[in-house]
Scaffold this active site. Structure first.
Site, PDB file in Angstrom:
ATOM      1  N   GLY A   1       0.856  -1.178   0.000  1.00  0.00           N
ATOM      2  CA  GLY A   1       0.000   0.000   0.000  1.00  0.00           C
ATOM      3  C   GLY A   1       0.893   1.229   0.000  1.00  0.00           C
ATOM      4  O   GLY A   1       2.069   1.164  -0.378  1.00  0.00           O
ATOM      5  N   GLY A   2       0.352   2.341   0.448  1.00  0.00           N
ATOM      6  CA  GLY A   2       1.097   3.599   0.396  1.00  0.00           C
ATOM      7  C   GLY A   2       2.442   3.528   1.092  1.00  0.00           C
ATOM      8  O   GLY A   2       3.475   3.911   0.525  1.00  0.00           O
TER       9      GLY A   2
ATOM     10  N   GLU B   1      -0.205   2.598   8.692  1.00  0.00           N
ATOM     11  CA  GLU B   1      -1.202   2.296   9.723  1.00  0.00           C
ATOM     12  C   GLU B   1      -0.770   1.195  10.681  1.00  0.00           C
ATOM     13  O   GLU B   1      -1.178   1.183  11.837  1.00  0.00           O
ATOM     14  CB  GLU B   1      -2.551   1.931   9.073  1.00  0.00           C
ATOM     15  CG  GLU B   1      -3.703   1.880  10.081  1.00  0.00           C
ATOM     16  CD  GLU B   1      -5.073   1.729   9.422  1.00  0.00           C
ATOM     17  OE1 GLU B   1      -5.181   1.951   8.196  1.00  0.00           O
ATOM     18  OE2 GLU B   1      -6.041   1.401  10.136  1.00  0.00           O
TER      19      GLU B   1
ATOM     20  N   THR C   1     -16.112  10.529   2.364  1.00  0.00           N
ATOM     21  CA  THR C   1     -15.021  11.368   2.873  1.00  0.00           C
ATOM     22  C   THR C   1     -15.511  12.578   3.672  1.00  0.00           C
ATOM     23  O   THR C   1     -16.550  13.159   3.390  1.00  0.00           O
ATOM     24  CB  THR C   1     -14.131  11.870   1.721  1.00  0.00           C
ATOM     25  OG1 THR C   1     -13.170  12.787   2.272  1.00  0.00           O
ATOM     26  CG2 THR C   1     -14.924  12.619   0.664  1.00  0.00           C
ATOM     27  N   GLU C   2     -14.672  12.939   4.649  1.00  0.00           N
ATOM     28  CA  GLU C   2     -14.855  14.173   5.397  1.00  0.00           C
ATOM     29  C   GLU C   2     -14.741  15.384   4.464  1.00  0.00           C
ATOM     30  O   GLU C   2     -15.205  16.472   4.763  1.00  0.00           O
ATOM     31  CB  GLU C   2     -13.732  14.218   6.444  1.00  0.00           C
ATOM     32  CG  GLU C   2     -13.816  15.246   7.482  1.00  0.00           C
ATOM     33  CD  GLU C   2     -12.754  14.959   8.548  1.00  0.00           C
ATOM     34  OE1 GLU C   2     -12.743  13.850   9.113  1.00  0.00           O
ATOM     35  OE2 GLU C   2     -11.923  15.844   8.792  1.00  0.00           O
TER      36      GLU C   2
ATOM     37  N   ARG D   1      -6.841  10.411  15.319  1.00  0.00           N
ATOM     38  CA  ARG D   1      -6.158  10.913  14.133  1.00  0.00           C
ATOM     39  C   ARG D   1      -6.989  11.988  13.440  1.00  0.00           C
ATOM     40  O   ARG D   1      -8.201  11.870  13.354  1.00  0.00           O
ATOM     41  CB  ARG D   1      -5.906   9.757  13.155  1.00  0.00           C
ATOM     42  CG  ARG D   1      -5.345  10.203  11.824  1.00  0.00           C
ATOM     43  CD  ARG D   1      -4.975   9.039  10.931  1.00  0.00           C
ATOM     44  NE  ARG D   1      -6.108   8.315  10.384  1.00  0.00           N
ATOM     45  CZ  ARG D   1      -6.857   8.751   9.358  1.00  0.00           C
ATOM     46  NH1 ARG D   1      -6.623   9.932   8.814  1.00  0.00           N
ATOM     47  NH2 ARG D   1      -7.845   8.004   8.907  1.00  0.00           N
TER      48      ARG D   1
ATOM     49  N   HIS E   1     -15.076   6.616  11.906  1.00  0.00           N
ATOM     50  CA  HIS E   1     -15.278   7.725  10.971  1.00  0.00           C
ATOM     51  C   HIS E   1     -16.734   8.138  11.037  1.00  0.00           C
ATOM     52  O   HIS E   1     -17.622   7.286  11.010  1.00  0.00           O
ATOM     53  CB  HIS E   1     -14.902   7.280   9.554  1.00  0.00           C
ATOM     54  CG  HIS E   1     -14.756   8.418   8.604  1.00  0.00           C
ATOM     55  ND1 HIS E   1     -15.823   9.166   8.175  1.00  0.00           N
ATOM     56  CD2 HIS E   1     -13.661   8.964   8.011  1.00  0.00           C
ATOM     57  CE1 HIS E   1     -15.388  10.112   7.351  1.00  0.00           C
ATOM     58  NE2 HIS E   1     -14.083  10.007   7.245  1.00  0.00           N
TER      59      HIS E   1
ATOM     60  N   SER F   1      -3.464  10.407   7.726  1.00  0.00           N
ATOM     61  CA  SER F   1      -3.083   9.005   7.482  1.00  0.00           C
ATOM     62  C   SER F   1      -2.258   8.899   6.201  1.00  0.00           C
ATOM     63  O   SER F   1      -1.235   8.220   6.169  1.00  0.00           O
ATOM     64  CB  SER F   1      -4.303   8.113   7.378  1.00  0.00           C
ATOM     65  OG  SER F   1      -5.151   8.569   6.349  1.00  0.00           O
ATOM     66  N   LEU F   2      -2.703   9.591   5.148  1.00  0.00           N
ATOM     67  CA  LEU F   2      -1.911   9.556   3.916  1.00  0.00           C
ATOM     68  C   LEU F   2      -0.565  10.230   4.140  1.00  0.00           C
ATOM     69  O   LEU F   2       0.451   9.816   3.590  1.00  0.00           O
ATOM     70  CB  LEU F   2      -2.671  10.221   2.759  1.00  0.00           C
ATOM     71  CG  LEU F   2      -3.922   9.481   2.262  1.00  0.00           C
ATOM     72  CD1 LEU F   2      -4.518  10.172   1.041  1.00  0.00           C
ATOM     73  CD2 LEU F   2      -3.609   8.031   1.920  1.00  0.00           C
TER      74      LEU F   2
ATOM     75  N   HIS G   1     -12.851   2.753  11.277  1.00  0.00           N
ATOM     76  CA  HIS G   1     -12.124   3.254  10.113  1.00  0.00           C
ATOM     77  C   HIS G   1     -10.614   3.114  10.206  1.00  0.00           C
ATOM     78  O   HIS G   1      -9.956   2.776   9.233  1.00  0.00           O
ATOM     79  CB  HIS G   1     -12.489   4.729   9.944  1.00  0.00           C
ATOM     80  CG  HIS G   1     -11.883   5.394   8.749  1.00  0.00           C
ATOM     81  ND1 HIS G   1     -12.092   4.933   7.474  1.00  0.00           N
ATOM     82  CD2 HIS G   1     -11.102   6.499   8.633  1.00  0.00           C
ATOM     83  CE1 HIS G   1     -11.455   5.722   6.611  1.00  0.00           C
ATOM     84  NE2 HIS G   1     -10.836   6.668   7.288  1.00  0.00           N
TER      85      HIS G   1
END
Lengths: 595, 236
Positions: A16-17, A387, A254-255, A398, A242, A403-404, A353
């Site tokens: 992942g990222g 994460e 999404t927020e 958070r 979330h 997170s990204l 979340h």
């Protein structure tokens, strides 16, 4: 039984990222690197992130990393380590600009810079008013980011092992980490990856809860492996719910919807966040908004036949804005709620979340654990980011878009730390003689067990227990019962039975192995939550209410400390201090948190 | 609410046990909350853990659960059960080797994706800050960058079925145009050279199956047309 050994300079578990960002550092440094992933890299769950990545670029209005740092410390309810938080916020511009250079298709401002939108808890001038800090590619930021990083790795010739599942961490007698055992899903073959550096980027374990925004693959494999190898898990009681999961389906909204002007409403159409967070309103921190929603529902002001959700309203926004900035959300609303948000509000509920806790790390990405009097001694050869790791930058809660940022900054720093240690001469240490015995025994027991527990039923029992006993609000008696129940589920999870005996793409076996990891995380969560007798961030309990002595129920005198859970040592809990000392600026002093 | 039952006819093949593939009829009871085909498959797997398929995000963004559903490629997680005629016939994506049940070997698909150099090429030293790009130039990437590499398009394309080793296919060509259309990319000529070949690009005969099945509503045929235009403009 002898099993094949593949030798690499570094092995990264997870694509992942965080894993892909680490891999760029290692591949570009010319090191022989293997990246293992249960799924093709672009199918990792980073792909589902929507709203953006935080960086104080200041493209639309004045911003500063120090303000971002303040917001992150406050968001963490002061449980985040201030050295790690300063490190992350100061690195944000660099890592976001790098992504742009890799080709990430960010949205743009009129003058061609990266587009930024407001997000919950991100404020200017030390908490004054919302600021545009979230760098976005429409509402598909994670997708755009993950693909751009995969593409950069293609350019760098990174070697991927796609659809391989890591099974166990290899440590020698002195505690050094030497790689992993892993399963090739297509053939059922087990192989040893022997490495000079092992980086975990395995993501979260949101599937411990019944209602989750997380993908099926988010099963905490890295945490399970670390736990089995004697590494403690940090701050596992802190899970983010979330505010806006689609009611029933759990899919994330999404927020950024609220960042673009969306409003939460109860059954009487009231904008209820004004009562809970008069200043930030709908853009308060996630724990605050989720609790407000849960309270509205609990007090009978929910919507629908069962009054069990609230509404996210964007009908007042220009449809052109929705089509340009939130096209993916509109699709999700139509697909999973049967609602076109241009015309009608979306039904939403707080949904599990994100895992704030994880494998304890230093901000350099090196894994640390107590040894003698040193509370944070380095585990040689072992690194983690994203994460699955706990640096800790998110503390007890958070902020959205952090997170990204976490996976970029700590993916990169874990990669850099590994490169540095390898160049300094970290060698391939000899593999222990019994290197794969435990893994092989576990697989063989699973394949041959008769009359064991059903994987699906056991998982469901775990998920219901977590949902009912460690949710948005926590209760002393429910936590106590929860501990007993989860230990019961653990017994079943140690005795799983599968019907599928094939060596080829045996998904039943993979799901059983995932369950063995999930239960480690669920147990760590429940026991750590029961033990923390205060309210802080996402962990709010009935017997630690708001009072003049303990505003918001937070008790700094006793509980300003990180939890460390040792499952291999009789489920023992110990604590370590929060690092209140930043790298270069003054400590952000303790304060009562309000928005 | 009453129980619903759905009938499936599923392609089964486990090379470890079966001499040949076969279709299996199975029925599953659903809960009222089961809305998508993937929900039904999850129920099915709880009954029979040998049924094998890929899945992950369950929201149409990871691209794992592409399969052939009643003769048409799609994502299980975005397909409404109610929209399907029963028995629901599930087969692996056509045109790729089957590994097991609904799981295909995607090597050839990704090989073609990788062949177009799917990364930004810009040899200028990177500036201190972001490269600038106007909102209009950025808009050129809409409808291109959103691809999830599910392979629904390429495996519904007859040209890709006949020449999977030579024809890049709709997904790869969409990605090729994504970089050709990016004002920050400097490798236009190199990218066009890479596609100038009787097969790689020109095997597209605008059958448009790709457009028809794309679960993200993208239009590879249009992108392919634009690459062909660039080829022509370059030649004159």
């Amino acid at each position: 039984m002898s099993i094949p050994v593949l030798k690499f300079d570094a092995v990264i578990v997870g694509a992942g990222g965080a894993g892909l960002r680490s891999a760029i550092q290692l591949s570009e440094a010319g090191l022989k690197t293997a990246v293992l992933s249960k799924v093709f890299p672009t199918r990792s769950h980073t792909v589902a992130a929507q709203g953006g990545v935080a960086a104080s670029l200041g493209n639309s209005e004045e911003d500063h990393w120090h303000w971002h740092m303040y917001d992150t410390v406050k968001g963490s309810d002061w449980l985040g380590d201030q050295d790690a938080i300063e490190f992350m916020c100061r690195k944000a511009n660099e890592v976001v600009v790098e992504l742009e250079h890799y080709g990430m298709p960010f949205d743009r401002t009129d003058n061609g810079k990266i587009y930024q939108r407001p997000f919950g808890g991100h404020m200017s001038n030390f908490g004054e008013k919302p600021v545009r800090r979230s760098c976005a590619a429409a509402d598909r930021t994670g997708h755009a980011m993950l693909h751009a990083m995969y593409q950069r790795n293609v350019k760098a010739n990174t070697q991927f092992f796609v659809e391989w599942m890591a099974l166990d961490l290899i440590r020698d007698e002195e505690g050094h980490v030497l790689g992993v055992t892993a399963l090739e899903m297509e053939t059922g073959q087990i192989v040893i990856f022997h490495a000079r550096a092992t980086i975990f980027a395995t993501g979260g374990a949101g599937r411990i809860y019944h209602s989750s925004t997380n993908a099926f693959i988010n099963t905490g494999d890295g945490l399970g492996m670390a736990a089995r190898a004697g590494i403690p898990l940090e701050d596992m009681e802190f899970w983010q719910f979330h505010p806006t999961g689609v009611a029933g389906a759990g899919v994330l909204i999404t927020e950024g919807v609220r960042g673009e002007g969306g409003i939460l409403r109860n059954s009487s159409k009231e904008r209820f966040m004004e009562r809970y967070a008069p200043n930030a309103k709908d853009l308060a921190s996630r724990d605050v908004v989720s609790r407000a929603m849960a309270t509205e529902i609990k007090e009978g002001r929910g919507c629908g036949v069962n009054k069990d959700y609230v509404l996210l309203d964007v009908t007042h926004l220009d449809p052109a804005t929705i089509m340009k900035r939130l096209p993916g959300i509109r699709e999700i609303g139509i697909q999973f709620a049967g609602v076109d948000c241009i015309k009608e509000p979306l039904p939403v509920v707080p949904t599990c979340h994100y895992q704030m806790g994880g494998i304890p790390t230093h901000y350099s990405g090196r894994v640390v654990m107590p040894q003698g009097s040193d509370m944070a001694a380095i585990v040689p050869g072992f690194y983690a980011g994203g994460e699955c790791a706990c640096a800790s930058v998110h503390g007890a809660n958070r902020l959205g878009t952090n997170s990204l940022l976490d996976l970029l900054v700590f993916g990169k720093s874990a990669g850099d730390a590994a490169v540095e240690d390898l160049k300094a001469g970290q060698v391939h240490r000899d593999l222990p003689k019994d290197v794969a015995d435990k893994t092989l025994a576990r697989i063989s027991a699973l394949d041959n067990r008769k009359g064991g527990a059903d994987v699906h039923e056991t998982r469901l029992a775990m998920q219901r227990t977590m949902q009912d006993h460690a949710g948005v609000f926590r209760f002393n008696d429910l936590l106590k019962q929860g501990v007993e129940k989860i230990l019961e589920v653990e017994k079943a999870a140690r005795q799983l039975e599968i019907k599928d005996k094939s060596q080829v793409w045996n998904t039943a076996r993979v799901e059983a192995l995932e369950m063995e990891n999930l239960i480690e995380v669920a147990k760590a969560t429940m026991i750590s939550a029961e033990a923390r007798k205060e309210s802080r961030g996402a962990h709010v309990r009935d017997d630690a209410p708001d009072s003049p002595e303990f505003p918001n129920g937070r008790n700094d005198a006793e509980w300003l400390k990180h939890t460390l859970f040792f499952p291999q040592d009789g489920n023992r809990i110990s604590y370590k201090p929060v690092n209140m000392k930043p790298l270069s600026v003054e400590t952000i002093a303790l304060k009562t948190r309000s928005y | 609410m009453s129980k619903r039952t759905v009938q499936f006819s599923i392609y089964r093949y486990d090379p470890d046990q079966d001499d040949a593939p076969y279709m299996q009829d199975i029925s599953v009871d659903l809960d009222p909350t089961d809305r998508k085909l993937l929900d039904a498959l999850t129920k099915l797997k709880a009954l029979d853990d040998t049924v094998s398929y890929r899945r992950s995000c369950r929201e149409g963004i990871c691209g794992s659960d592409a399969m052939n559903i009643n003769g048409r490629n799609g994502l299980a997680c975005l397909t409404d059960i109610e929209s399907l005629k029963q028995p629901i016939v599930l087969r692996p994506l056509p045109g790729l080797p089957v590994i097991r049940d609904l799981i295909v070997d995607m090597t050839q698909f990704f090989k073609q994706y990788h062949s177009i150099k799917p990364y930004l090429i810009n040899n200028d030293p990177p500036p201190e800050r972001e490269r600038l790009q106007s909102p209009e130039d950025r808009e050129e990437l809409n409808g291109l960058y959103e691809c999830i590499l599910c392979a629904c398009c390429s495996t519904s394309c007859p040209s890709f079925w006949w020449n999977p080793d030579k024809f890049v296919g709709p997904a790869g060509l969409l990605a090729a145009y994504r970089f050709l259309a990016d004002t920050r990319d400097q490798a236009t000529n190199e990218r066009l050279d890479n596609l100038e070949d009787p097969y790689r690009l020109f095997r597209c005969h605008s059958i448009m199956n790709c457009v028809d099945v794309c679960p993200k509503g993208l239009n590879p045929t249009k992108a392919i047309g634009k690459i062909k235009d660039m080829m022509v403009r370059r030649a004159v």
